[in-house]
Design a protein around this motif. Structure first.
Motif, PDB file in Angstrom:
ATOM      1  N   THR A 178       0.831  -1.216   0.000  1.00 25.00           N
ATOM      2  CA  THR A 178       0.000   0.000   0.000  1.00 25.00           C
ATOM      3  C   THR A 178       0.861   1.260   0.000  1.00 25.00           C
ATOM      4  O   THR A 178       0.553   2.229  -0.699  1.00 25.00           O
ATOM      5  N   GLY A 206     -10.847   7.026   2.232  1.00 21.73           N
ATOM      6  CA  GLY A 206     -10.376   5.885   3.028  1.00 21.73           C
ATOM      7  C   GLY A 206      -9.043   6.183   3.700  1.00 21.73           C
ATOM      8  O   GLY A 206      -8.123   5.365   3.686  1.00 21.73           O
ATOM      9  N   GLY A 263      -5.410   1.076   4.341  1.00 20.30           N
ATOM     10  CA  GLY A 263      -4.037   0.703   3.991  1.00 20.30           C
ATOM     11  C   GLY A 263      -3.328   1.734   3.132  1.00 20.30           C
ATOM     12  O   GLY A 263      -2.174   2.086   3.401  1.00 20.30           O
ATOM     13  N   LEU A 264      -3.979   2.211   2.085  1.00 16.01           N
ATOM     14  CA  LEU A 264      -3.358   3.235   1.239  1.00 16.01           C
ATOM     15  C   LEU A 264      -3.388   4.589   1.932  1.00 16.01           C
ATOM     16  O   LEU A 264      -2.419   5.353   1.880  1.00 16.01           O
ATOM     17  N   SER A 322     -14.965   6.660   8.157  1.00 21.88           N
ATOM     18  CA  SER A 322     -16.335   6.308   8.521  1.00 21.88           C
ATOM     19  C   SER A 322     -16.560   6.266  10.028  1.00 21.88           C
ATOM     20  O   SER A 322     -17.575   5.770  10.491  1.00 21.88           O
ATOM     21  N   LYS A 343     -11.347   6.665  13.512  1.00 22.20           N
ATOM     22  CA  LYS A 343     -10.491   6.688  12.323  1.00 22.20           C
ATOM     23  C   LYS A 343     -10.079   8.132  12.026  1.00 22.20           C
ATOM     24  O   LYS A 343      -8.955   8.385  11.581  1.00 22.20           O
ATOM     25  N   HIS A 388      -9.610   5.333  -4.688  1.00 19.36           N
ATOM     26  CA  HIS A 388      -9.495   3.877  -4.811  1.00 19.36           C
ATOM     27  C   HIS A 388     -10.823   3.223  -4.471  1.00 19.36           C
ATOM     28  O   HIS A 388     -10.927   2.013  -4.454  1.00 19.36           O
ATOM     29  N   VAL A 389     -11.843   4.063  -4.168  1.00 18.30           N
ATOM     30  CA  VAL A 389     -13.163   3.520  -3.804  1.00 18.30           C
ATOM     31  C   VAL A 389     -13.962   3.208  -5.060  1.00 18.30           C
ATOM     32  O   VAL A 389     -14.676   2.224  -5.129  1.00 18.30           O
ATOM     33  N   THR A 429     -17.826   6.736  -5.163  1.00 14.45           N
ATOM     34  CA  THR A 429     -17.292   8.073  -4.877  1.00 14.45           C
ATOM     35  C   THR A 429     -16.776   8.821  -6.097  1.00 14.45           C
ATOM     36  O   THR A 429     -16.542  10.031  -6.027  1.00 14.45           O
ATOM     37  N   CYS A 471      -6.337   4.081  -8.202  1.00 13.68           N
ATOM     38  CA  CYS A 471      -5.618   2.792  -8.314  1.00 13.68           C
ATOM     39  C   CYS A 471      -6.498   1.602  -7.956  1.00 13.68           C
ATOM     40  O   CYS A 471      -6.013   0.481  -7.870  1.00 13.68           O
ATOM     41  N   ALA A 523     -10.944   0.122  -6.988  1.00 11.05           N
ATOM     42  CA  ALA A 523     -12.385   0.361  -7.067  1.00 11.05           C
ATOM     43  C   ALA A 523     -13.108  -0.585  -6.113  1.00 11.05           C
ATOM     44  O   ALA A 523     -13.844  -1.472  -6.537  1.00 11.05           O
ATOM     45  N   THR A 524     -12.903  -0.368  -4.811  1.00  8.57           N
ATOM     46  CA  THR A 524     -13.485  -1.265  -3.805  1.00  8.57           C
ATOM     47  C   THR A 524     -15.002  -1.390  -3.961  1.00  8.57           C
ATOM     48  O   THR A 524     -15.563  -2.458  -3.757  1.00  8.57           O
ATOM     49  N   SER A 525     -15.679  -0.291  -4.332  1.00 10.14           N
ATOM     50  CA  SER A 525     -17.157  -0.320  -4.373  1.00 10.14           C
ATOM     51  C   SER A 525     -17.704  -0.674  -5.753  1.00 10.14           C
ATOM     52  O   SER A 525     -18.919  -0.708  -5.939  1.00 10.14           O
ATOM     53  N   HIS A 549      -0.832   2.082 -10.761  1.00  8.90           N
ATOM     54  CA  HIS A 549      -0.810   0.696 -10.294  1.00  8.90           C
ATOM     55  C   HIS A 549       0.548   0.459  -9.634  1.00  8.90           C
ATOM     56  O   HIS A 549       1.591   0.780 -10.223  1.00  8.90           O
ATOM     57  N   MET A 581     -11.060  -7.865   6.759  1.00  6.33           N
ATOM     58  CA  MET A 581     -10.819  -6.816   5.769  1.00  6.33           C
ATOM     59  C   MET A 581     -12.003  -6.744   4.791  1.00  6.33           C
ATOM     60  O   MET A 581     -12.465  -5.664   4.435  1.00  6.33           O
ATOM     61  N   ASN A 613     -14.628  -4.716   6.190  1.00  5.89           N
ATOM     62  CA  ASN A 613     -14.204  -3.358   6.564  1.00  5.89           C
ATOM     63  C   ASN A 613     -14.162  -3.182   8.083  1.00  5.89           C
ATOM     64  O   ASN A 613     -14.550  -2.152   8.627  1.00  5.89           O
TER      65      ASN A 613
HETATM   66  N1  LIG Z   1      -3.575  -0.937  -8.008  1.00  5.87           N
HETATM   67  C1  LIG Z   1      -2.836  -1.080  -6.946  1.00  5.87           C
HETATM   68  O1  LIG Z   1      -1.629  -1.169  -7.044  1.00  5.87           O
HETATM   69  C2  LIG Z   1      -3.486  -1.129  -5.599  1.00  5.87           C
HETATM   70  C3  LIG Z   1      -2.684  -1.146  -4.456  1.00  5.87           C
HETATM   71  C4  LIG Z   1      -3.296  -1.143  -3.193  1.00  5.87           C
HETATM   72  C5  LIG Z   1      -4.679  -1.203  -3.105  1.00  5.87           C
HETATM   73  N2  LIG Z   1      -5.427  -1.230  -4.241  1.00  5.87           N
HETATM   74  C6  LIG Z   1      -6.905  -1.271  -4.139  1.00  5.87           C
HETATM   75  O2  LIG Z   1      -7.330  -0.095  -3.465  1.00  5.87           O
HETATM   76  C7  LIG Z   1      -8.450  -0.373  -2.631  1.00  5.87           C
HETATM   77  C8  LIG Z   1      -8.141   0.080  -1.198  1.00  5.87           C
HETATM   78  O3  LIG Z   1      -7.039  -0.660  -0.684  1.00  5.87           O
HETATM   79  P1  LIG Z   1      -6.609  -0.501   0.853  1.00  5.87           P
HETATM   80  O4  LIG Z   1      -5.505  -1.439   1.106  1.00  5.87           O
HETATM   81  O5  LIG Z   1      -6.433   0.940   1.182  1.00  5.87           O
HETATM   82  O6  LIG Z   1      -7.942  -1.057   1.534  1.00  5.87           O
HETATM   83  P2  LIG Z   1      -8.505  -0.775   2.988  1.00  5.87           P
HETATM   84  O7  LIG Z   1      -7.422  -0.907   4.027  1.00  5.87           O
HETATM   85  O8  LIG Z   1      -9.735  -1.606   3.108  1.00  5.87           O
HETATM   86  O9  LIG Z   1      -8.893   0.764   2.963  1.00  5.87           O
HETATM   87  C9  LIG Z   1      -9.851   1.273   2.078  1.00  5.87           C
HETATM   88  C10 LIG Z   1     -10.732   2.277   2.799  1.00  5.87           C
HETATM   89  O10 LIG Z   1     -11.711   2.725   1.855  1.00  5.87           O
HETATM   90  C11 LIG Z   1     -12.873   3.075   2.561  1.00  5.87           C
HETATM   91  N3  LIG Z   1     -14.038   2.541   1.871  1.00  5.87           N
HETATM   92  C12 LIG Z   1     -14.348   1.232   1.674  1.00  5.87           C
HETATM   93  N4  LIG Z   1     -15.538   1.146   1.025  1.00  5.87           N
HETATM   94  C13 LIG Z   1     -15.959   2.413   0.827  1.00  5.87           C
HETATM   95  C14 LIG Z   1     -17.119   2.993   0.224  1.00  5.87           C
HETATM   96  N5  LIG Z   1     -18.091   2.237  -0.309  1.00  5.87           N
HETATM   97  N6  LIG Z   1     -17.213   4.335   0.190  1.00  5.87           N
HETATM   98  C15 LIG Z   1     -16.247   5.116   0.710  1.00  5.87           C
HETATM   99  N7  LIG Z   1     -15.139   4.639   1.325  1.00  5.87           N
HETATM  100  C16 LIG Z   1     -15.010   3.309   1.369  1.00  5.87           C
HETATM  101  C17 LIG Z   1     -12.778   2.499   3.967  1.00  5.87           C
HETATM  102  O11 LIG Z   1     -12.577   3.586   4.834  1.00  5.87           O
HETATM  103  P3  LIG Z   1     -13.772   4.244   5.698  1.00  5.87           P
HETATM  104  O12 LIG Z   1     -14.772   3.155   5.965  1.00  5.87           O
HETATM  105  O13 LIG Z   1     -13.071   4.733   6.933  1.00  5.87           O
HETATM  106  O14 LIG Z   1     -14.294   5.363   4.847  1.00  5.87           O
HETATM  107  C18 LIG Z   1     -11.502   1.692   3.957  1.00  5.87           C
HETATM  108  O15 LIG Z   1     -10.761   1.863   5.142  1.00  5.87           O
HETATM  109  C19 LIG Z   1      -8.720  -1.873  -2.755  1.00  5.87           C
HETATM  110  O16 LIG Z   1      -9.754  -2.059  -3.699  1.00  5.87           O
HETATM  111  C20 LIG Z   1      -7.404  -2.426  -3.275  1.00  5.87           C
HETATM  112  O17 LIG Z   1      -7.573  -3.614  -4.006  1.00  5.87           O
HETATM  113  C21 LIG Z   1      -4.864  -1.184  -5.477  1.00  5.87           C
END
Ligand SMILES: NC(=O)c1ccc[n+]([C@@H]2O[C@H](COP(=O)([O-])OP(=O)(O)OC[C@H]3O[C@@H](n4cnc5c(N)ncnc54)[C@H](OP(=O)(O)O)[C@@H]3O)[C@@H](O)[C@H]2O)c1
Length: 418
Positions: free
Chosen positions: A182, A206, A210-211, A231, A235, A295-296, A300, A317, A319-321, A343, A382, A385
């Motif tokens: 991250t 977010g 992690g990011l 949220s 946090k 990344h959401v 968003t 980077c 699209a969690t949602s 990426h 994870m 969430n």
């Molecule tokens: N391309 C790449 O190299 C790369 C690298 C790392 C991660 N990623 C992707 O990036 C995303 C996030 O990774 P992460 O490690 O930071 O995950 P994480 O630790 O789960 O953190 C993501 C944060 O996004 C927020 N979130 C989740 N769903 C949401 C929603 N529907 N609306 C608004 N906020 C929301 C949450 O925070 P709150 O609930 O506090 O708002 C959560 O803490 C994942 O999809 C991951 O696969 C991609």
């Protein structure tokens, strides 16, 4: 043969020699689904290092969202990628700290016994992109422990020698294993792709994730003001501690989230909530953000494009949602905004970013360290969430705090409830 999980922290061979088998958390295609079911411990043959490869004894591993996706088999199954067809299993894990146990032919920079952290980008040395453009542009580019098997949720992992970085001496094994994927991703997004500068204003979605915890610290270190979206108040406190000038609890603006099946009337209401959110961002930052850290995705993205300043950048980077994004493009072209994809990071960026950790200018943020037996549970949390910052897994390390060989500030402990 059943694997004895109480013995995972010991191995029977000296550095330089590999045991025949190891304990590993394995996902197989037929059990893709909820992380609690998809991950299972198996006894697996230890791989030999090929040319320019290294086998590392894993002391600790880091948990990332990518292996939530690997477990679910969504949006795509990992089994069509990388070396999965060859081996038929997925041993996940894209972050690790450990000890070089055996080196393959041609490896000269690293030797048996070196203590390392591992970055997760792999690419073939034969691809010309690796030698002049960027390894991230190579057709062979893969994320180790996601698009490949032999990841870090096992006693040993097989990686390319170029993936190794020196382990920061002041960090314990679990701290050193927690940040790579991250942090290095956030580093490339902000420092390279978005060209972050002192004085910039940044919005981070977010921000306690992690990011986000690293994006927030990078802004602070660079002299840019950032606001984090979270949220919960707990946090929010964490992101302020990391250097954000303020935070927004997204539950106050729940109406701004794009679902995708809104009627025109509902869309009008949603846009109203987005506008109110954007106004709050401006109040906290003093002006609209130059950069939105995304990344959401689906929920968003319309708000991100609307909220960023004219000529500003939305850097994304993940699209969690949801990854099908739609938004009102007029706000993009009329205000000449940019959307930039990013990426992970290349080895050079990982090295530079790792040096900032070695200098304690950026610190890992660790919320939890779990034993090896909790790999599936950690991914389930994870997925739901229910975590905060980063979670590490002890593999070769017997307990927390081992592996430090120098004084220095360790990880920030994110002890507030998620
Ligand atoms: N391309 C790449 O190299 C790369 C690298 C790392 C991660 N990623 C992707 O990036 C995303 C996030 O990774 P992460 O490690 O930071 O995950 P994480 O630790 O789960 O953190 C993501 C944060 O996004 C927020 N979130 C989740 N769903 C949401 C929603 N529907 N609306 C608004 N906020 C929301 C949450 O925070 P709150 O609930 O506090 O708002 C959560 O803490 C994942 O999809 C991951 O696969 C991609």
């Amino acid at each position: 043969m059943a694997v004895d999980l109480t013995q995972v922290s010991s191995v029977d061979t000296e550095p330089g020699e590999l045991p025949p088998t190891m304990a590993a958390w394995v996902i197989r295609q037929e059990r893709e689904g909820e992380p609690m079911d998809a991950f299972q411990v198996e006894e697996i043959e230890v791989p030999e290092p090929g040319a320019f490869e290294v086998v590392v004894r894993v002391m600790a591993a880091g948990v990332n969202f990518n292996n939530v996706w690997a477990a679910l088999g969504k949006p795509v199954s990992v089994f069509g990628y990388g070396d999965h067809p060859e081996y038929g299993h997925h041993i996940g894990g894209s972050d690790a700290s450990g000890v070089v146990w055996k080196v393959g032919e041609g490896v000269t920079r690293w030797k048996v016994g070196d203590e390392v952290v591992i970055h997760c980008n792999q690419a073939s040395y034969e691809d010309p992109e690796v030698h002049g453009l960027d390894p991230m542009a190579a057709p062979s580019q893969r994320i180790w422990g996601y698009e490949t098997t032999w990841g870090s949720f096992a006693q040993f992992t097989k990686v390319q020698a170029q993936q190794l970085l020196p382990k920061p001496k002041h960090l314990a094994w679990e701290e050193a294993a927690s940040y790579g994927l991250t942090y290095f991703t956030a580093y490339r997004m902000l420092m390279k792709q978005a060209e972050l500068q002192a004085g910039h204003k940044v919005l981070i979605w977010g921000a306690a994730g992690g990011l986000g915890v690293f994006a927030t610290q990078l802004c602070k270190m660079t002299g840019a003001d950032c606001v984090g979206v979270v949220s919960s108040a707990d946090k929010g406190k964490l992101v302020e501690q990391l250097g954000a000038v303020g935070y927004i609890d997204r539950s106050e603006f729940a109406g701004m989230m794009r679902k995708g099946d809104e009627t025109p009337e509902q869309e009008k209401e949603r846009f109203k909530a987005s506008r109110a959110f954007s106004k709050r961002v401006k109040e906290l930052l003093g002006e609209q953000p130059d950069i939105v850290f995304e990344h959401v995705g689906k929920a968003t993205f319309p708000t991100s494009v609307y909220t960023v300043k004219p000529f500003g950048k939305v850097i994304i980077c993940g699209a969690t949602s949801g990854y099908q994004l739609d938004f009102d493009v007029r706000y993009l072209w009329m205000r000449q905004k940019q959307i930039i994809g990013s990426h992970f990071a290349n080895a050079w960026e990982c090295l530079k970013a790792n040096q900032l950790i070695e200098e304690s200018k950026i610190r890992p943020v660790l919320s939890d360290t779990m034993p090896f037996e909790d790999v599936a549970r950690a991914h389930q949390l994870m997925h739901e969430n229910k975590h905060l910052g980063k979670v590490a897994i002890l593999v070769g390390a017997e307990s927390e705090g081992q592996g430090r060989t120098a004084e220095g500030a360790g990880a920030i402990r994110a002890e507030v409830g998620a």
